[in-house]
Motif scaffolding. Structure first.
Motif, short mmCIF file in Angstrom:
data_model
loop_
_atom_site.label_atom_id
_atom_site.label_comp_id
_atom_site.label_asym_id
_atom_site.label_seq_id
_atom_site.Cartn_x
_atom_site.Cartn_y
_atom_site.Cartn_z
N THR A 11 38.60 40.33 38.23
CA THR A 11 37.92 40.85 39.42
C THR A 11 36.76 39.95 39.80
O THR A 11 36.26 39.18 38.98
N GLY A 12 36.34 40.05 41.05
CA GLY A 12 35.29 39.17 41.53
C GLY A 12 35.68 37.72 41.41
O GLY A 12 34.87 36.85 41.08
N GLY A 18 34.03 34.37 38.21
CA GLY A 18 35.39 34.87 38.39
C GLY A 18 36.37 33.78 38.76
O GLY A 18 37.50 33.75 38.25
N ASP A 36 39.66 40.30 44.65
CA ASP A 36 38.34 40.32 45.26
C ASP A 36 38.46 40.99 46.62
O ASP A 36 39.57 41.21 47.12
N ASP A 54 38.74 46.43 46.03
CA ASP A 54 37.37 46.93 46.07
C ASP A 54 37.15 47.67 44.77
O ASP A 54 37.73 48.75 44.55
N ASN A 80 36.66 42.22 33.74
CA ASN A 80 35.81 42.96 34.68
C ASN A 80 34.59 42.10 35.00
O ASN A 80 33.58 42.14 34.31
N ASN A 81 34.70 41.33 36.06
CA ASN A 81 33.65 40.37 36.39
C ASN A 81 32.90 40.71 37.68
O ASN A 81 31.74 40.32 37.83
N ALA A 82 33.52 41.44 38.59
CA ALA A 82 32.90 41.70 39.89
C ALA A 82 31.52 42.33 39.72
O ALA A 82 31.33 43.22 38.90
N ILE A 84 27.22 42.66 41.65
CA ILE A 84 26.16 42.27 42.57
C ILE A 84 24.84 42.31 41.81
O ILE A 84 24.78 42.82 40.69
N VAL A 104 29.22 49.31 42.06
CA VAL A 104 29.89 48.02 41.83
C VAL A 104 29.83 47.61 40.36
O VAL A 104 30.85 47.30 39.74
N ASP A 105 28.63 47.62 39.79
CA ASP A 105 28.42 47.01 38.47
C ASP A 105 28.75 47.93 37.31
O ASP A 105 28.98 47.44 36.19
#
Length: 239
Positions: A11-12, A18, A36, A54, A80-82, A84, A104-105
Protein backbone atom coordinates in the motif's frame (compact mmCIF):
# COMPACT_ATOMS: atom_id res chain seq x y z
CA UNK A 1 15.16 -14.29 -5.93
CA UNK A 2 14.41 -14.02 -2.21
CA UNK A 3 10.67 -13.68 -2.79
CA UNK A 4 10.30 -16.10 -5.65
CA UNK A 5 6.63 -16.94 -6.31
CA UNK A 6 5.36 -14.77 -3.43
CA UNK A 7 2.14 -12.82 -3.95
CA UNK A 8 2.59 -9.38 -2.35
CA UNK A 9 0.34 -6.39 -1.76
CA UNK A 10 2.03 -3.03 -1.07
CA UNK A 11 0.00 0.00 0.00
CA UNK A 12 1.05 3.59 -0.54
CA UNK A 13 3.04 2.28 -3.47
CA UNK A 14 2.95 5.35 -5.71
CA UNK A 15 6.04 7.01 -4.27
CA UNK A 16 8.70 6.98 -1.57
CA UNK A 17 9.11 3.86 0.54
CA UNK A 18 6.15 2.10 -1.07
CA UNK A 19 7.53 2.53 -4.57
CA UNK A 20 10.98 1.33 -3.47
CA UNK A 21 9.47 -1.74 -1.79
CA UNK A 22 7.40 -2.50 -4.89
CA UNK A 23 10.36 -2.39 -7.26
CA UNK A 24 12.74 -4.30 -4.99
CA UNK A 25 10.23 -7.05 -4.29
CA UNK A 26 9.47 -7.43 -8.00
CA UNK A 27 13.18 -7.71 -8.72
CA UNK A 28 13.40 -10.40 -6.04
CA UNK A 29 10.86 -12.61 -7.82
CA UNK A 30 7.55 -11.59 -6.22
CA UNK A 31 4.31 -10.90 -8.00
CA UNK A 32 3.62 -7.44 -6.59
CA UNK A 33 0.32 -5.61 -6.53
CA UNK A 34 1.06 -1.91 -6.06
CA UNK A 35 -1.91 -0.17 -4.44
CA UNK A 36 -2.53 3.54 -3.96
CA UNK A 37 -5.15 6.23 -4.46
CA UNK A 38 -2.89 8.08 -6.89
CA UNK A 39 -0.79 7.25 -9.93
CA UNK A 40 2.89 6.38 -9.40
CA UNK A 41 5.38 9.22 -9.66
CA UNK A 42 7.56 7.04 -11.90
CA UNK A 43 7.14 3.69 -13.67
CA UNK A 44 7.30 0.48 -11.67
CA UNK A 45 9.58 -2.46 -12.38
CA UNK A 46 8.44 -4.87 -15.06
CA UNK A 47 5.54 -7.11 -14.14
CA UNK A 48 4.12 -5.03 -11.30
CA UNK A 49 0.33 -5.02 -11.13
CA UNK A 50 -1.56 -1.95 -9.96
CA UNK A 51 -4.85 -1.26 -8.24
CA UNK A 52 -6.63 1.68 -6.66
CA UNK A 53 -7.00 1.34 -2.90
CA UNK A 54 -8.17 3.83 -0.30
CA UNK A 55 -6.77 2.31 2.89
CA UNK A 56 -9.42 4.06 5.00
CA UNK A 57 -12.20 2.19 3.16
CA UNK A 58 -13.35 -1.19 4.47
CA UNK A 59 -15.07 -1.82 1.14
CA UNK A 60 -11.88 -1.14 -0.81
CA UNK A 61 -9.85 -3.46 1.40
CA UNK A 62 -12.30 -6.33 1.07
CA UNK A 63 -12.42 -5.90 -2.70
CA UNK A 64 -8.64 -5.60 -3.06
CA UNK A 65 -7.77 -8.75 -1.15
CA UNK A 66 -10.62 -10.70 -2.74
CA UNK A 67 -9.41 -9.71 -6.22
CA UNK A 68 -5.85 -10.80 -5.46
CA UNK A 69 -6.97 -14.15 -4.06
CA UNK A 70 -9.30 -14.70 -7.01
CA UNK A 71 -6.55 -13.98 -9.53
CA UNK A 72 -3.54 -15.53 -7.81
CA UNK A 73 -5.08 -18.03 -5.43
CA UNK A 74 -3.56 -16.55 -2.29
CA UNK A 75 -1.90 -13.59 -0.60
CA UNK A 76 1.53 -14.26 0.92
CA UNK A 77 2.76 -10.84 2.02
CA UNK A 78 1.15 -7.55 3.00
CA UNK A 79 3.21 -4.37 3.33
CA UNK A 80 1.13 -1.79 5.19
CA UNK A 81 3.01 1.32 4.11
CA UNK A 82 0.38 3.95 3.23
CA UNK A 83 0.51 6.91 5.55
CA UNK A 84 0.35 10.65 6.08
CA UNK A 85 2.15 12.93 8.51
CA UNK A 86 1.29 16.18 10.26
CA UNK A 87 2.90 18.21 13.03
CA UNK A 88 0.03 19.91 14.85
CA UNK A 89 0.62 20.12 18.60
CA UNK A 90 -2.10 18.83 20.89
CA UNK A 91 -3.54 22.26 21.77
CA UNK A 92 -4.05 23.12 18.09
CA UNK A 93 -5.27 19.72 16.88
CA UNK A 94 -8.82 19.58 15.54
CA UNK A 95 -10.99 16.50 15.81
CA UNK A 96 -11.17 16.43 12.00
CA UNK A 97 -7.38 16.37 11.66
CA UNK A 98 -7.09 13.73 14.38
CA UNK A 99 -9.68 11.52 12.71
CA UNK A 100 -7.98 11.84 9.33
CA UNK A 101 -4.61 10.81 10.73
CA UNK A 102 -6.02 7.86 12.63
CA UNK A 103 -8.06 6.77 9.61
CA UNK A 104 -5.03 6.54 7.32
CA UNK A 105 -2.17 5.61 9.64
CA UNK A 106 -3.95 3.37 12.14
CA UNK A 107 -7.33 2.21 10.86
CA UNK A 108 -5.83 1.58 7.43
CA UNK A 109 -3.30 -0.77 9.03
CA UNK A 110 -6.03 -2.49 11.05
CA UNK A 111 -8.19 -3.08 7.98
CA UNK A 112 -5.23 -4.35 5.98
CA UNK A 113 -4.12 -6.77 8.67
CA UNK A 114 -7.64 -8.03 9.19
CA UNK A 115 -8.26 -8.79 5.52
CA UNK A 116 -4.78 -10.30 5.08
CA UNK A 117 -5.21 -12.56 8.11
CA UNK A 118 -8.59 -13.69 6.82
CA UNK A 119 -6.99 -14.59 3.48
CA UNK A 120 -3.97 -16.32 5.01
CA UNK A 121 -5.36 -18.06 8.08
CA UNK A 122 -5.87 -21.79 7.63
CA UNK A 123 -4.69 -21.59 4.04
CA UNK A 124 -1.03 -20.63 3.81
CA UNK A 125 1.72 -19.04 5.90
CA UNK A 126 2.03 -15.32 5.51
CA UNK A 127 4.00 -12.26 6.45
CA UNK A 128 2.64 -8.85 7.41
CA UNK A 129 5.04 -5.91 7.60
CA UNK A 130 3.71 -2.67 9.04
CA UNK A 131 5.62 0.56 8.52
CA UNK A 132 5.63 2.49 11.80
CA UNK A 133 8.15 5.24 12.64
CA UNK A 134 10.74 6.31 15.17
CA UNK A 135 8.09 8.85 16.20
CA UNK A 136 6.07 5.88 17.36
CA UNK A 137 8.83 5.16 19.88
CA UNK A 138 10.34 8.56 20.77
CA UNK A 139 8.90 12.00 21.41
CA UNK A 140 8.97 14.89 18.99
CA UNK A 141 7.50 18.34 19.45
CA UNK A 142 4.05 18.58 17.91
CA UNK A 143 2.96 15.68 15.69
CA UNK A 144 0.51 14.52 18.37
CA UNK A 145 -1.84 12.56 16.10
CA UNK A 146 1.02 11.06 14.06
CA UNK A 147 2.80 9.83 17.16
CA UNK A 148 -0.41 8.37 18.53
CA UNK A 149 -1.16 6.47 15.33
CA UNK A 150 2.38 5.18 14.76
CA UNK A 151 2.66 4.10 18.40
CA UNK A 152 -0.58 2.16 18.00
CA UNK A 153 0.79 0.41 14.92
CA UNK A 154 3.63 -1.02 17.00
CA UNK A 155 1.32 -2.73 19.49
CA UNK A 156 -1.17 -3.74 16.82
CA UNK A 157 1.71 -5.55 15.13
CA UNK A 158 2.71 -7.34 18.33
CA UNK A 159 -0.88 -8.35 19.00
CA UNK A 160 -1.24 -9.89 15.55
CA UNK A 161 2.12 -11.64 15.91
CA UNK A 162 1.07 -13.35 19.14
CA UNK A 163 -2.50 -14.07 18.09
CA UNK A 164 -1.63 -15.74 14.79
CA UNK A 165 1.77 -17.28 15.47
CA UNK A 166 0.39 -20.83 15.41
CA UNK A 167 -1.34 -20.09 12.10
CA UNK A 168 2.04 -19.47 10.47
CA UNK A 169 1.30 -15.76 10.03
CA UNK A 170 4.16 -13.48 11.03
CA UNK A 171 3.70 -9.79 11.81
CA UNK A 172 6.58 -7.37 12.19
CA UNK A 173 7.09 -3.62 12.16
CA UNK A 174 9.70 -1.39 10.55
CA UNK A 175 10.54 1.87 12.30
CA UNK A 176 12.18 4.24 9.82
CA UNK A 177 14.05 7.32 10.92
CA UNK A 178 14.33 10.34 8.68
CA UNK A 179 14.03 9.07 5.11
CA UNK A 180 14.29 11.15 1.95
CA UNK A 181 10.88 10.80 0.28
CA UNK A 182 8.38 13.16 -1.35
CA UNK A 183 6.60 13.23 2.03
CA UNK A 184 9.63 14.54 3.90
CA UNK A 185 10.68 16.77 0.99
CA UNK A 186 7.40 18.64 1.51
CA UNK A 187 8.21 19.35 5.16
CA UNK A 188 9.84 22.51 6.47
CA UNK A 189 13.56 22.51 5.73
CA UNK A 190 14.49 23.47 9.29
CA UNK A 191 12.55 20.52 10.67
CA UNK A 192 14.34 18.12 8.34
CA UNK A 193 17.72 19.63 9.14
CA UNK A 194 17.08 19.30 12.87
CA UNK A 195 16.14 15.63 12.57
CA UNK A 196 19.12 14.79 10.37
CA UNK A 197 21.38 16.77 12.69
CA UNK A 198 20.16 14.68 15.64
CA UNK A 199 20.86 11.43 13.76
CA UNK A 200 24.23 9.92 14.72
CA UNK A 201 25.06 9.04 11.11
CA UNK A 202 24.38 12.68 10.14
CA UNK A 203 22.36 11.84 7.06
CA UNK A 204 18.88 10.82 6.09
CA UNK A 205 18.12 7.33 4.86
CA UNK A 206 16.89 6.28 1.45
CA UNK A 207 13.63 4.57 0.62
CA UNK A 208 15.57 1.59 -0.70
CA UNK A 209 17.29 1.13 2.67
CA UNK A 210 13.85 0.71 4.22
CA UNK A 211 12.81 -1.61 1.39
CA UNK A 212 15.71 -3.94 2.14
CA UNK A 213 14.59 -4.19 5.76
CA UNK A 214 11.05 -5.02 4.65
CA UNK A 215 12.47 -7.56 2.22
CA UNK A 216 14.11 -9.52 5.02
CA UNK A 217 10.95 -9.54 7.13
CA UNK A 218 8.79 -10.57 4.18
CA UNK A 219 11.10 -13.38 3.11
CA UNK A 220 11.42 -16.93 4.40
CA UNK A 221 14.80 -15.91 5.81
CA UNK A 222 12.79 -14.36 8.65
CA UNK A 223 10.74 -17.51 9.31
CA UNK A 224 11.45 -17.33 13.08
CA UNK A 225 10.90 -13.57 13.33
CA UNK A 226 7.53 -12.27 14.51
CA UNK A 227 6.48 -9.43 16.78
CA UNK A 228 9.78 -7.70 16.09
CA UNK A 229 10.56 -4.06 15.45
CA UNK A 230 13.27 -3.40 12.90
CA UNK A 231 14.64 0.09 13.52
CA UNK A 232 16.30 1.68 10.48
CA UNK A 233 17.20 5.16 11.62
CA UNK A 234 20.93 5.87 11.42
CA UNK A 235 21.23 5.34 15.16
CA UNK A 236 18.61 7.86 16.30
CA UNK A 237 16.85 5.62 18.84
CA UNK A 238 20.14 4.26 20.19
CA UNK A 239 20.80 7.59 21.90
Amino acid sequence: MRLNNKIVLVTGAASGIGHAVTDLFAQEGATVVAADIKAPDQPYAAGVETMSLDVTSETDWKAAVAAIVEKHGRLDVLINNAGIIAYEPLHELSVEAWNRMVAVDQTGVFLGMREAVRAMRGKNPGSIVNISSIWGAAGVAGAHSYQAAKSAVRNMTKNAAITYATDGIRANAVLPGFIHTPLTDAQAADLNEATVGATPMKRGGTAKEIAYGALFLASDEASFVTGAELVIDGGYLAQ
